[in-house]
Design a protein around this motif. Structure first.
Motif, PDB file in Angstrom:
ATOM      1  N   ALA A  12       0.829  -1.201   0.000  1.00 27.38           N
ATOM      2  CA  ALA A  12       0.000   0.000   0.000  1.00 27.38           C
ATOM      3  C   ALA A  12       0.868   1.258   0.000  1.00 27.38           C
ATOM      4  O   ALA A  12       0.553   2.235  -0.686  1.00 27.38           O
ATOM      5  CB  ALA A  12      -0.946  -0.001   1.202  1.00 27.38           C
ATOM      6  N   VAL A  13       1.959   1.249   0.743  1.00 29.91           N
ATOM      7  CA  VAL A  13       2.871   2.402   0.755  1.00 29.91           C
ATOM      8  C   VAL A  13       3.499   2.577  -0.627  1.00 29.91           C
ATOM      9  O   VAL A  13       3.616   3.705  -1.121  1.00 29.91           O
ATOM     10  CB  VAL A  13       3.954   2.261   1.850  1.00 29.91           C
ATOM     11  N   LEU A 135       3.327   5.472   9.363  1.00 29.34           N
ATOM     12  CA  LEU A 135       3.650   6.463   8.338  1.00 29.34           C
ATOM     13  C   LEU A 135       4.815   7.358   8.752  1.00 29.34           C
ATOM     14  O   LEU A 135       5.614   7.778   7.898  1.00 29.34           O
ATOM     15  CB  LEU A 135       2.415   7.287   7.985  1.00 29.34           C
ATOM     16  N   ASP A 136       4.946   7.659  10.031  1.00 29.02           N
ATOM     17  CA  ASP A 136       6.109   8.419  10.504  1.00 29.02           C
ATOM     18  C   ASP A 136       7.400   7.647  10.253  1.00 29.02           C
ATOM     19  O   ASP A 136       8.418   8.224   9.835  1.00 29.02           O
ATOM     20  CB  ASP A 136       5.986   8.759  11.989  1.00 29.02           C
ATOM     21  N   ALA A 137       7.366   6.339  10.485  1.00 29.61           N
ATOM     22  CA  ALA A 137       8.559   5.510  10.228  1.00 29.61           C
ATOM     23  C   ALA A 137       8.879   5.494   8.739  1.00 29.61           C
ATOM     24  O   ALA A 137      10.048   5.595   8.343  1.00 29.61           O
ATOM     25  CB  ALA A 137       8.341   4.089  10.753  1.00 29.61           C
ATOM     26  N   ASP A 140      10.397   8.884   7.837  1.00 29.60           N
ATOM     27  CA  ASP A 140      11.787   8.952   8.287  1.00 29.60           C
ATOM     28  C   ASP A 140      12.704   8.189   7.342  1.00 29.60           C
ATOM     29  O   ASP A 140      13.800   8.662   7.014  1.00 29.60           O
ATOM     30  CB  ASP A 140      11.927   8.406   9.710  1.00 29.60           C
ATOM     31  N   ALA A 141      12.265   7.017   6.890  1.00 30.70           N
ATOM     32  CA  ALA A 141      13.077   6.230   5.944  1.00 30.70           C
ATOM     33  C   ALA A 141      13.254   6.982   4.633  1.00 30.70           C
ATOM     34  O   ALA A 141      14.336   7.018   4.057  1.00 30.70           O
ATOM     35  CB  ALA A 141      12.434   4.862   5.714  1.00 30.70           C
ATOM     36  N   VAL A 142      12.192   7.609   4.152  1.00 32.51           N
ATOM     37  CA  VAL A 142      12.270   8.384   2.896  1.00 32.51           C
ATOM     38  C   VAL A 142      13.229   9.552   3.079  1.00 32.51           C
ATOM     39  O   VAL A 142      14.072   9.818   2.207  1.00 32.51           O
ATOM     40  CB  VAL A 142      10.861   8.870   2.483  1.00 32.51           C
ATOM     41  N   ASP A 143      13.128  10.241   4.222  1.00 31.67           N
ATOM     42  CA  ASP A 143      14.018  11.379   4.475  1.00 31.67           C
ATOM     43  C   ASP A 143      15.492  10.969   4.563  1.00 31.67           C
ATOM     44  O   ASP A 143      16.373  11.750   4.215  1.00 31.67           O
ATOM     45  CB  ASP A 143      13.615  12.116   5.758  1.00 31.67           C
TER      46      ASP A 143
END
Length: 147
Positions: A12-13, A135-137, A140-143
Motif C-alpha cells: 500500500a505504501v 507512516l512516521d517511520a 523517516d526512511a524516505v528522508d
C-alpha cells in the motif's frame, strides 16, 4: 524477512508513493500550484489562524528548504493574489506573510488534504495512532534515503 501478514501495508505504501509521483507530475503541468507551494500556503493559513503570521524564514524551516527557494514560491503565491507581505512589527528588517483573503479555507487550497482528513476521521483513536506511527517511520526512511 517481513511477516507475510504485513506485506499488504508495504504494498500500500508503494502504491501511495507511485500515486504521489503521478500527482506531482500532473501538478507540474496542469493542476495549479506545486505541492511545495500548496504546503507553504497551508502553513501560512494555519499560522494566520493561530494569530502568529509566518515569516519567509519560518516557512523555509517548516518546508525544509533554503529561504532563497521559498522566496520564489512566495512571489508566485503573491502574484496569484493569495498572499501579501507586511512589515514585521517585532523586527523592522523582516516581513510577515499573510493570506490576502482569510475567508480562504485550507481545504480549498488543497482539496486532497481535506479528503485525507475525512478518511482519517473514520479511524478509531487507536487505529489512528498505529497508522501515524507506521507512516512516521516510512517518512523517516524516505528522508534518510540518498543523504
Amino acid at each position: 524477512m517481513p511477516d507475510v501478514d504485513t506485506l499488504p501495508a508495504a504494498r500500500a505504501v508503494e502504491r501511495l508513493r507511485l500515486a504521489e509521483a503521478r500527482l506531482a507530475r500532473r501538478r507540474q503541468t496542469a493542476c495549479g500550484p506545486s505541492e511545495t507551494a500548496r504546503a507553504a500556503m497551508r502553513y501560512i493559513l494555519e499560522r494566520a489562524d493561530a494569530g502568529d503570521p509566518a515569516t519567509p524564514t519560518d516557512i523555509a524551516a517548516h518546508l525544509g528548504l533554503a529561504t532563497a527557494s521559498v522566496t520564489g514560491i512566495l512571489h508566485r503565491l503573491r502574484g496569484g493574489g493569495l498572499i501579501s507581505f507586511v512589515r514585521n512589527p517585532d523586527d523592522g528588517r523582516s516581513k510577515r506573510v499573510v493570506p490576502v483573503d482569510r475567508a480562504t479555507d485550507v481545504e480549498d487550497v488543497d482539496p486532497l488534504t481535506a479528503r485525507i482528513r475525512q478518511f482519517a476521521g473514520g479511524l478509531t483513536e487507536r487505529e489512528a495512532e498505529h497508522v501515524a506511527r507506521f507512516l512516521d517511520a516510512v517518512s523517516d526512511a524516505v528522508d534518510r534515503e540518498c543523504t
